[in-house]
Scaffold this motif. Sequence first.
Motif, PDB file in Angstrom:
ATOM      1  N   TYR A 116       0.854  -1.197   0.000  1.00 32.75           N
ATOM      2  CA  TYR A 116       0.000   0.000   0.000  1.00 32.75           C
ATOM      3  C   TYR A 116       0.883   1.238   0.000  1.00 32.75           C
ATOM      4  N   PHE A 117       0.681   2.133  -0.978  1.00 31.97           N
ATOM      5  CA  PHE A 117       1.450   3.369  -1.080  1.00 31.97           C
ATOM      6  C   PHE A 117       0.642   4.541  -0.552  1.00 31.97           C
ATOM      7  N   THR A 118       1.325   5.419   0.177  1.00 32.18           N
ATOM      8  CA  THR A 118       0.663   6.593   0.756  1.00 32.18           C
ATOM      9  C   THR A 118       0.499   7.717  -0.266  1.00 32.18           C
ATOM     10  N   LYS A 119       1.252   7.673  -1.393  1.00 29.20           N
ATOM     11  CA  LYS A 119       1.124   8.669  -2.460  1.00 29.20           C
ATOM     12  C   LYS A 119       0.995   7.964  -3.798  1.00 29.20           C
ATOM     13  N   LYS A 120       0.279   8.591  -4.739  1.00 25.33           N
ATOM     14  CA  LYS A 120       0.159   8.028  -6.077  1.00 25.33           C
ATOM     15  C   LYS A 120       0.061   9.160  -7.102  1.00 25.33           C
ATOM     16  N   TYR A 121       0.086   8.780  -8.351  1.00 21.75           N
ATOM     17  CA  TYR A 121       0.011   9.743  -9.442  1.00 21.75           C
ATOM     18  C   TYR A 121      -1.306  10.506  -9.421  1.00 21.75           C
ATOM     19  N   ASP A 122      -1.210  11.820  -9.624  1.00 24.82           N
ATOM     20  CA  ASP A 122      -2.386  12.662  -9.791  1.00 24.82           C
ATOM     21  C   ASP A 122      -2.062  13.685 -10.885  1.00 24.82           C
ATOM     22  N   GLU A 123      -2.932  13.803 -11.843  1.00 24.11           N
ATOM     23  CA  GLU A 123      -2.667  14.655 -13.005  1.00 24.11           C
ATOM     24  C   GLU A 123      -2.392  16.098 -12.635  1.00 24.11           C
ATOM     25  N   ASN A 124      -3.004  16.565 -11.544  1.00 21.15           N
ATOM     26  CA  ASN A 124      -2.852  17.963 -11.148  1.00 21.15           C
ATOM     27  C   ASN A 124      -1.839  18.176 -10.027  1.00 21.15           C
ATOM     28  N   SER A 125      -1.956  17.371  -8.947  1.00 21.93           N
ATOM     29  CA  SER A 125      -1.152  17.635  -7.753  1.00 21.93           C
ATOM     30  C   SER A 125       0.111  16.791  -7.646  1.00 21.93           C
ATOM     31  N   ASN A 126       0.226  15.693  -8.397  1.00 22.67           N
ATOM     32  CA  ASN A 126       1.395  14.813  -8.284  1.00 22.67           C
ATOM     33  C   ASN A 126       1.721  14.207  -9.651  1.00 22.67           C
ATOM     34  N   TRP A 127       1.800  15.064 -10.673  1.00 21.68           N
ATOM     35  CA  TRP A 127       1.992  14.606 -12.045  1.00 21.68           C
ATOM     36  C   TRP A 127       3.365  13.989 -12.286  1.00 21.68           C
ATOM     37  N   GLU A 128       4.382  14.370 -11.467  1.00 19.81           N
ATOM     38  CA  GLU A 128       5.729  13.858 -11.688  1.00 19.81           C
ATOM     39  C   GLU A 128       5.892  12.397 -11.271  1.00 19.81           C
ATOM     40  N   ASN A 129       4.933  11.874 -10.500  1.00 13.00           N
ATOM     41  CA  ASN A 129       4.990  10.482 -10.064  1.00 13.00           C
ATOM     42  C   ASN A 129       4.395   9.580 -11.149  1.00 13.00           C
ATOM     43  N   LYS A 130       5.262   9.120 -12.041  1.00 10.33           N
ATOM     44  CA  LYS A 130       4.835   8.204 -13.109  1.00 10.33           C
ATOM     45  C   LYS A 130       5.033   6.739 -12.711  1.00 10.33           C
ATOM     46  N   GLU A 131       5.555   6.523 -11.518  1.00 12.10           N
ATOM     47  CA  GLU A 131       5.880   5.166 -11.079  1.00 12.10           C
ATOM     48  C   GLU A 131       4.684   4.437 -10.473  1.00 12.10           C
ATOM     49  N   VAL A 132       3.874   5.168  -9.688  1.00 11.22           N
ATOM     50  CA  VAL A 132       2.782   4.542  -8.930  1.00 11.22           C
ATOM     51  C   VAL A 132       1.496   5.314  -9.197  1.00 11.22           C
ATOM     52  N   SER A 133       0.491   4.659  -9.776  1.00 17.72           N
ATOM     53  CA  SER A 133      -0.776   5.326 -10.059  1.00 17.72           C
ATOM     54  C   SER A 133      -1.946   4.739  -9.277  1.00 17.72           C
ATOM     55  N   THR A 134      -1.673   3.712  -8.443  1.00 16.03           N
ATOM     56  CA  THR A 134      -2.699   3.123  -7.586  1.00 16.03           C
ATOM     57  C   THR A 134      -2.145   3.003  -6.168  1.00 16.03           C
TER      58      THR A 134
END
Length: 211
Positions: A116-134
Motif C-alpha cells: 500500500y502506497f501513501t502517495k500516487k500519481y495525480d494529473e494535477n497535484s502529483n503529475w511527476e509520479n509516473k511510477e505509482v498510479s494506484t
Amino acid sequence: MKKTIFLFFIGISLSFAQNLDFGLEYYTGKTLSSSKFIEFKPAQIIALNIGFKQTDSLNWVKHLNQPTLGVILQYTNHGNAKSIGNSYSVIPAIEIPISPSKIKNLSFQTAIGAAYFTKKYDENSNWENKEVSTNFTWVYRFSLNYNIRVNQQFSTNLSIGYNHFSNGHVKWPNDGLNVVNAGLNIKYNPIPKTNNANNYITKKEKKYFYA
C-alpha cells in the motif's frame, strides 16, 4: 482426561515453536526509477519476518533442503516522501538453504505479496509520479542471505536484496519502482532448538544392567 488433552496440545505447541523464528530486518539501498523529475535519497526498509522451518519427511521438503515458509511485514521509505510517499507491504515468503561445497549457511529468499502506497500519481497535484498510479500494488522481493549463528536462540543474516513494486499495468502510468538494498536480519527463536539426532543416539547407547 482433560489434563491429558491439555498436555497433548502443550506438547504440539512447543514442537511447532521450536521451528518458529522471528526476524527483525533493516536494509538501506537505492531506489531505481526512470523518472527525470524526482530525486531519491537512500531508501530505508524495516521489516518483521515470521518464519516456520519445515522439518517433516515430505518429498518437496527434502528436495528444497527443509525450507522456511513465512510472511514479511515490511515498511519502505523509498527516498522521496513528497512524490512517492512510503509503502506498507504484506509478503508471503519462502527461504531455501543453499549448500555449495565451499560456502555454508547460505540461503535465498523469494516472496510476492501486496503493498500500500501513501502517495500516487495525480494529473494535477502529483503529475511527476509516473511510477505509482494506484494505492495498492504488487511487490516482489528477492534476497541472498548469509547466516551467522550466535547461539541456539539468536542468529544474524547478512543480506543483499531486490524489491520490485508495480500494479501490473492495471492503471497507467505504471513505470514501477525497484529498490536494491543490503542490510541485516536478526532472528530470534523463543525456544532453543534441540538436536534430536544426538538425543536419539544417547538414548540408544544407554545400557541397563540388572543383578
